[in-house]
Design an enzyme around this catalytic site. Structure first.
Site, short mmCIF file in Angstrom:
data_model
loop_
_atom_site.label_atom_id
_atom_site.label_comp_id
_atom_site.label_asym_id
_atom_site.label_seq_id
_atom_site.Cartn_x
_atom_site.Cartn_y
_atom_site.Cartn_z
CG MET A 164 0.25 -3.20 4.96
SD MET A 164 -0.72 -1.74 4.43
CE MET A 164 -1.94 -2.54 3.40
CD GLU A 165 -4.86 -1.83 5.71
OE1 GLU A 165 -3.88 -1.41 6.35
OE2 GLU A 165 -5.52 -1.12 4.95
CG ASN A 166 -0.17 -6.74 4.00
OD1 ASN A 166 -0.20 -5.86 3.15
ND2 ASN A 166 0.75 -6.78 4.96
CG HIS A 181 -6.11 0.89 12.69
ND1 HIS A 181 -6.88 2.02 12.63
CD2 HIS A 181 -5.55 0.77 11.45
CE1 HIS A 181 -6.79 2.56 11.42
NE2 HIS A 181 -5.98 1.82 10.69
CD GLU A 182 -2.85 -1.80 10.75
OE1 GLU A 182 -3.34 -1.99 9.63
OE2 GLU A 182 -2.45 -0.68 11.14
CD GLU A 193 -2.86 1.30 2.33
OE1 GLU A 193 -2.83 0.42 3.21
OE2 GLU A 193 -3.65 2.24 2.32
CD GLU A 245 -6.22 3.58 6.71
OE1 GLU A 245 -6.40 3.40 7.93
OE2 GLU A 245 -5.61 2.77 5.98
N1 B3K Z 1 -3.04 1.11 5.67
C1 B3K Z 1 -1.75 1.24 6.28
C2 B3K Z 1 -1.04 2.50 5.91
C3 B3K Z 1 -0.32 2.43 4.63
C4 B3K Z 1 0.51 3.69 4.47
C5 B3K Z 1 1.17 3.77 3.15
N2 B3K Z 1 2.03 4.95 3.08
C6 B3K Z 1 -1.83 1.14 7.76
C7 B3K Z 1 -3.12 1.52 8.37
O1 B3K Z 1 -3.59 2.62 8.29
O2 B3K Z 1 -3.73 0.65 8.93
ZN ZN Z 2 -5.56 1.92 8.73
#
Ligand code: B3K
Ligand code: ZN
Length: 877
Positions: A270-272, A304-305, A127, A327
């Protein structure tokens, strides 16, 4: 690095993709410098796209090895490949399989986007636009595909191989020292949610049974030897999974949920899908190495993730302009989770402090942008406090306006209707409008208009008529690209507090009772009349910070003292005492002399003595507004030295006036028994450490001795570090010896050393800049590690107002030197550091001129990354 003159991307230009991808089959053979990626894409023309459009796939620095279509090696001329794009002008059919092989050098990847190496592992970050650094792909959020990933590596180098989804099979590669694993993710997803990890990692296992009976294998992977530090994260994960079932009816949807903690990471986490990757700072914790604040952050970020699994992954964003859809909503969800796990009022206070410090500041300067921006040059620069924190406030206001049931009905509809979609803010709002029958068109302005609304509220009591009139006026300050704005709908929660401290009934002129306590302000000017009030009430305004606005009111100092003592809304008790302090600090900074603080001291004394308030709340209420908040309130001609001096004078006044009580608090709150990170224990430590800090303000021997004793006797990092922070503020030999002792004790622990770096970077003394320069030379410091850079240089630039804004401009020059040398290596990190200039326009002319010159030096540098060029240009505009 792209062309410096690239045209900005506009929301208005959105077009659906011309080609879709149904499945992605990846075969990735890991190697430190020559990783081979074979990607097979089942491509299909999008009926909603342009007929006859070529296939155009994104790349970023890619090296093409081989290409085939429908199994046939492609001949020259059938395609065109550059590092940044793969074009097939005449595709063989309206649906075909494209096979592409690329070669990567993960060891040379210092941007930490795409596939890179970190201590002990290979890992990815995609991301927002990192997947295109791995293979050619329509790297946009509205192309959703089902991914199957085969990962292969040397068994010794990477015994652990992790991917998205569920593990299908794994085994040795016969006749070699290599092995493989195949992961399959059944849920269609955009490329930014792709991830893989391979490395020598230790697994901390866990189990979870979902409400409907699905067993889930949980794993937190950490560097070898750090297994004993992941227990709290695992516990937080299980609590998050359970909470989402209760609070939002959302269950987990795979057999596996893995988290990997890495030490080189550009952001928090990061929420992969099924494979979250975390900055290890937000996983690893023991009482000896982590503070109470670290524990609270870990809990919030794990949640959050995890919550993204529904808000972000199952329902993703149509395009990056909709970033707040995942977000802001997910921040709101994690805030609610933490509120339920801890103290709701204290959590709200902490969140509003953060909002004001980060987002209000951003909204008041040259980088202001709407919660949903309508144009960007580099999307990485829009992971901002506005998108996240104000985005969460907007969702909170929606809940306030619709009520808990209406809000839940809207969320339920959103989950059912848009599951599997790439959605927009309009889709989201439509669900709430439909579920509740409410017109939300004016509310939508919160997503479109930037800037913090100014709300001024006048209360007028008429004893003859026994009425209280509330006159409200709203004004929207001009912000970049938005000179004029329309009136917003502002949910203003209020109370009318009687002399005995109880809330009086809110009876409107038509005889109706305002049951919710929330006035809906929709016009530029509006009046509300409350009746049946035989005595003059004190208005408690914007309770719980129901709207993210800058409020001015007709409340007097006496009213604030009264509210600080009696308001039944805890947030406003906090806010009342803060308002008193802020007023003193503003006047002190502007006039060079602090006005008599008697009212504040009176209110503070009462808060400290109140039986109905818990220590965590008291600690928040008694902590004075920060220098940055005072600067933001002053708005122009800010001299950071004057702000600092005023604040120090007020701290001294509080210390002197309250010292006997603070000594008592310090004594009675001493911890007994084993350390526990729970909110109540953390609150006691917070208040006790605040007392320690105040007692040391005059620099007296006994104040410092108390801190020294605590420093050497503490059995946990919260208390040890709080004592060190007190000692660090006083230029004495004890400071040097304490800092040295701390360094020796934790030399092998980079995350703890980061605290030590930050603390020194924030000392408000002229020697700090030289000290920061010296610290960059230590072996423990590395410009390639984002945590080290943020801890030292980020803390200096964003957390030390007097020294970053030195009158000679040396702080600015230092930051610019760092940004320019970092830009070619890690552009995201460089541009984050540069955004410390976001408040330069509020400074007094001397400093503002120096800051502007420093920014120009950046803007005039050739070959800048888009990230840094974008911030420099907007900051100067
Ligand atoms: N979605 C990611 C953030 C990615 C940032 C890229 N520069 C973490 C989060 O907000 O959960
Ligand atoms: Zn997020």
């Amino acid at each position: 690095m792209r062309n410096a003159d690239v045209a900005p991307i506009r929301l208005a230009d959105y077009r659906p993709p011309d080609w879709l991808v149904d499945t992605v089959d990846l075969d990735i053979s890991l190697h430190p410098t020559a990783t081979r990626v074979v990607s097979r894409l089942a491509l299909r023309r999008n009926p909603a796209g342009r007929a006859d459009a070529p296939v155009m796939l994104d790349g970023d620095g890619l090296q093409l090895v081989r290409l085939a279509m429908n199994g046939q090696p492609a001949v020259g001329g059938a395609y065109e490949a550059t590092p940044a794009r793969l074009t097939i002008a005449v595709p063989p059919a309206d649906a075909f399989v494209l096979e592409v092989e690329t070669l990567l050098d993960p060891s040379a990847n210092t941007q930490l986007m795409g596939l890179y190496r970190t201590t002990g592992a290979y890992c990815t970050q995609c991301e927002p636009e990192g997947f295109r650094r791995i293979t050619y792909f329509p790297d946009r959020t509205d192309v959703l595909a089902v991914y199957t990933t085969r990962i292969e590596a040397e068994r010794d180098e990477a015994p652990v191989l992790l991917g998205n989804g569920n593990l299908l099979r794994h085994g040795p590669v016969e006749g070699t020292s290599r092995h493989y694993a195949v992961w399959h993710d059944p849920w269609p997803k955009p490329s930014y949610l792709f991830a893989l990890v391979g490395g020598r990692l230790a697994k901390v296992p866990g189990h979870f049974l979902t409400a409907s009976g699905r067993p889930v294998d949980l794993g937190i992977y950490v560097e070898l030897g750090k297994q004993d530090r992941a227990g709290y994260a695992m516990d937080a994960l299980k609590r998050s999974m359970r909470w989402d079932e209760h609070a939002f009816g959302r269950e987990y949807d795979l057999d596996v949920f893995n988290i990997v903690a890495v030490s080189d990471f550009n952001m928090g986490a990061m929420e992969n899908k099924g494979l979250n990757v975390f900055n290890d700072k937000y996983i690893l914790a023991t009482p000896e190495t982590a503070t109470d604040a670290d524990y609270a952050n870990i809990e919030a970020i794990i949640a959050h993730e995890y919550f993204h699994n529904w808000t972000g992954n199952r329902i993703t964003c149509r395009d990056w302009f909709q970033l707040c859809l995942k977000e802001g909503l997910t921040v709101f969800r994690d805030q609610e989770f933490s509120s339920d796990q801890r103290s709701r009022p204290v959590k709200r206070i902490a969140d509003v402090r953060l909002l004001k410090a980060q987002q209000f500041t951003e909204d008041a300067g040259p980088l202001a942008h709407p919660v949903r921006p309508d144009t960007y040059r580099e999307i990485n620069n829009f992971y901002t406090a506005t998108v996240y924190e104000k985005g969460a406030e907007v969702v909170r206001m929606l809940k306030t306006l619709l009520g808990a049931d209406g809000f839940r009905a809207g969320m339920d509809l959103f989950f059912t209707r848009h599951d599997g979609d790439a959605a927009t803010v309009e889709d989201f709002l439509a669900c709430f409008a439909e579920a509740t029958g409410r017109d939300l068109s004016q509310f939508a302005l919160w997503y479109q208009q930037s800037g913090t609304p100014r709300l001024s509220v006048m209360g007028t009591y008429d004893p003859d008529a026994a009425t209280f009139r509330v006159d409200v006026a709203q004004a929207m300050p001009p912000t970049p690209g938005q000179p004029e704005k329309a009136a917003m709908v502002i949910p203003l929660a209020i109370g009318l507090v009687g002399a005995d401290g109880t809330d009086l009934p809110l009876i409107l002129a038509d005889g109706q009772r305002l049951e919710t306590g929330v006035l809906e302000v929709t016009q530029t000017r509006e009046s509300f009349l409350f009746t049946g009030l035989p005595e003059r009430p004190v208005a408690s305004l914007n309770r719980g910070f129901s709207a993210p606005v800058n409020l001015t009111s007709s409340l007097s100092v006496d009213d604030f003292v009264f509210l600080a003592a009696h308001d039944r809304d805890p947030f406003n008790r906090f806010d009342a005492i803060q308002a008193l302090a802020l007023d003193l600090l503003k006047r002190g900074a502007a006039d060079g002399a602090l006005p008599a603080p008697n009212a504040l001291l009176d209110a503070a004394r009462r808060i400290l003595d109140a039986d109905d308030l818990d220590p965590a709340f008291k600690a928040q209420a008694l902590a004075l507004p920060g220098e940055m908040e005072v600067a933001r309130e002053l708005a122009r001609d800010v001299n950071p030295d004057a702000v600092f001096t005023a604040r120090r004078a007020l701290r001294r006044a509080v210390s002197e006036a309250l010292s006997p009580r603070l000594v008592e608090v310090y004594g009675t709150l001493a911890t007994r028994g084993r350390y526990s990170p729970d909110a109540a224990s953390a609150g006691r430590r917070a208040l006790r450490n605040l007392a320690l800090d105040y007692l040391a303000v005059p620099g007296s021997l006994d104040g410092l001795a108390r801190a020294e004793t605590q420093f050497s006797e503490a059995d946990n990092m919260t208390d040890r570090f709080a004592a060190l922070a007190v000692l660090a503020q006083h230029d004495t030999p004890h400071r040097i010896s304490a800092l040295d002792a701390f360094h020796r004790r934790y030399a092998a622990d980079p995350l703890v050393i980061d605290k030590w770096l930050s603390l020194q970077a924030q000392i408000a003394e002229p020697g700090t800049l030289d000290r920061v320069r010296d610290l960059t030379l230590l072996p423990v410091f590395a410009m390639t590690n984002p945590n080290r850079v943020r801890a030292l240089i980020g803390a200096f630039a964003a957390g030390n107002p007097t020294q970053f804004n030195r009158a000679d401009g040396a702080g600015y020059d230092f930051l610019v030197d760092v940004v320019l040398s970092l830009d070619g290596k890690n552009a995201q990190l460089a541009s984050r550091l540069l955004s410390a200039f976001k408040t330069w326009r509020q400074l007094e002319p001397g400093r503002a001129g120096l800051a502007e010159a420093a920014l120009r030096r950046v803007a005039d540098t050739p070959e800048l990354s888009d990230d840094v060029a974008d911030i420099a240009t907007r900051a100067l505009a």
